[in-house]
Structures are given as structure tokens and as C-alpha cells.
Design a protein around this motif. Structure first.
Motif, short mmCIF file in Angstrom:
data_model
loop_
_atom_site.label_atom_id
_atom_site.label_comp_id
_atom_site.label_asym_id
_atom_site.label_seq_id
_atom_site.Cartn_x
_atom_site.Cartn_y
_atom_site.Cartn_z
N TRP A 1 -34.22 91.49 -58.64
CA TRP A 1 -35.01 92.22 -57.64
C TRP A 1 -35.96 91.27 -56.90
N GLY A 2 -36.49 90.28 -57.61
CA GLY A 2 -37.36 89.30 -56.95
C GLY A 2 -36.59 88.49 -55.92
N ILE A 3 -35.39 88.06 -56.30
CA ILE A 3 -34.56 87.29 -55.36
C ILE A 3 -34.16 88.16 -54.17
N LEU A 4 -33.84 89.41 -54.43
CA LEU A 4 -33.46 90.33 -53.35
C LEU A 4 -34.62 90.53 -52.37
N SER A 5 -35.83 90.66 -52.88
CA SER A 5 -36.98 90.84 -51.99
C SER A 5 -37.26 89.58 -51.18
N VAL A 6 -37.12 88.41 -51.80
CA VAL A 6 -37.32 87.15 -51.06
C VAL A 6 -36.25 87.01 -49.97
N ALA A 7 -35.01 87.37 -50.28
CA ALA A 7 -33.93 87.30 -49.28
C ALA A 7 -34.22 88.24 -48.11
N GLY A 8 -34.75 89.42 -48.40
CA GLY A 8 -35.13 90.33 -47.33
C GLY A 8 -36.24 89.77 -46.46
N LEU A 9 -37.22 89.12 -47.10
CA LEU A 9 -38.31 88.49 -46.34
C LEU A 9 -37.81 87.33 -45.49
N VAL A 10 -36.80 86.62 -45.98
CA VAL A 10 -36.22 85.52 -45.20
C VAL A 10 -35.61 86.06 -43.91
N ILE A 11 -34.94 87.19 -43.99
CA ILE A 11 -34.34 87.77 -42.79
C ILE A 11 -35.42 88.23 -41.81
N VAL A 12 -36.47 88.86 -42.32
CA VAL A 12 -37.57 89.29 -41.44
C VAL A 12 -38.21 88.07 -40.77
N TYR A 13 -38.44 87.00 -41.55
CA TYR A 13 -39.02 85.78 -40.99
C TYR A 13 -38.09 85.18 -39.94
N ALA A 14 -36.79 85.19 -40.18
CA ALA A 14 -35.84 84.62 -39.22
C ALA A 14 -35.89 85.36 -37.89
N VAL A 15 -36.02 86.68 -37.94
CA VAL A 15 -36.11 87.46 -36.70
C VAL A 15 -37.40 87.12 -35.95
N LEU A 16 -38.52 87.07 -36.67
CA LEU A 16 -39.80 86.72 -36.02
C LEU A 16 -39.79 85.30 -35.47
N PHE A 17 -39.19 84.39 -36.22
CA PHE A 17 -39.10 83.00 -35.80
C PHE A 17 -38.24 82.86 -34.55
#
Length: 146
Positions: A70-86
Motif C-alpha cells: 500500500w505504501g508503494i502504491l501510494s508513492v506511485a500515485g503521487l509520482v503520477i500526480v507530480y508528473a502531471v504538475l511538472f
């Protein structure tokens, strides 16, 4: 709050005001000038986050997820959000090419990636996932190490 007033004849006051503002030439050097300069890194991040999510969901269906998963899944979700903002910030800096958009792009690039690395390391430590900790530390070294 009112803005402080400086005496225009005092040379020290001019030095203090200039020291608070970044040089616009330095900011414009960090502006992406080509399409691949602002689009490639967010695409790689989004693909990596999407691949991790696909693998974890594929593993979760038959086996379920542990706390680490679940921790890895949440970090992967945050990576996608960061990629969109970036990507959005990179496009703004690319399209407008002003010191303000360049400063916004640079601050999101450094501060956002630093926050993402910190969250990845913390999620790896809390979830006891050595792989996530190493990915976070490797990303920090790749970005800030010289």
C-alpha cells in the motif's frame, strides 16, 4: 501588511533589494527551450508510476497487498500526480518564457521532486520496503549529487 519603503539614494538599500530577487538571466537559463525538455521527464515519471500501479494491482487481485504494498502504491500515485504538475509547469515555462514562469518551473522541479523523494523514503522505511528506500535515495543522489 504594507511593503517596506527604501530610500532610493541609499546604496545599501539597493543592494538589499537586489539580493532578494533572483537574477532573471539565471531563471531563463532553466527554462525548457524544446518540447522534449519539458515533456520527457514527466512522461518517464508517469510511465514508471503507471507501471508500478499496474504491477501492484495485478498482484493485489490474487494475493492482496501488505502494508508495504500500500505504501508503494501510494508513492506511485503521487509520482503520477507530480508528473502531471511538472508537465503543466514545464509547458507554461516553455510557452511563455518569462522569469515568473521559469521560477515557477524551477521551484516545482526542485521542491516537488525533493518532497516526492522524501515521501518515497519515508514510505519505504515505514512499510519496510528496501526497494522503495533505495529508489528514493538513488533519485536524491541523481538529482542533487555531483
Amino acid at each position: 501588511m504594507s511593503t517596506p519603503e527604501w530610500d532610493s539614494e541609499d546604496p545599501n538599500a539597493q543592494l538589499e533589494v537586489g539580493a532578494l530577487r533572483p537574477d532573471s538571466d539565471d531563471l531563463l537559463r532553466s527554462t525548457p527551450l524544446r518540447l522534449r525538455e519539458w515533456l520527457l521527464a514527466p512522461m518517464v515519471l508517469a510511465l514508471a508510476g503507471g507501471a508500478a500501479i499496474a504491477v501492484l494491482i495485478g498482484m493485489a487481485l490474487p494475493y492482496g497487498l501488505t502494508f508495504s504494498g500500500w505504501g508503494i502504491l501510494s508513492v506511485a500515485g503521487l509520482v503520477i500526480v507530480y508528473a502531471v504538475l511538472f508537465a503543466w509547469s514545464g509547458y507554461r515555462a516553455y510557452a511563455r518564457d518569462t522569469p515568473a514562469t521559469s521560477a515557477s518551473f524551477l521551484s516545482l522541479k526542485v521542491a516537488g521532486f525533493s518532497a516526492l523523494v522524501t515521501v518515497a523514503i519515508l514510505a519505504g522505511v515505514i512499510g519496510a520496503s528496501f526497494l522503495v528506500v533505495m529508489i528514493g535515495l538513488g533519485s536524491a543522489v541523481a538529482l542533487f549529487g555531483k
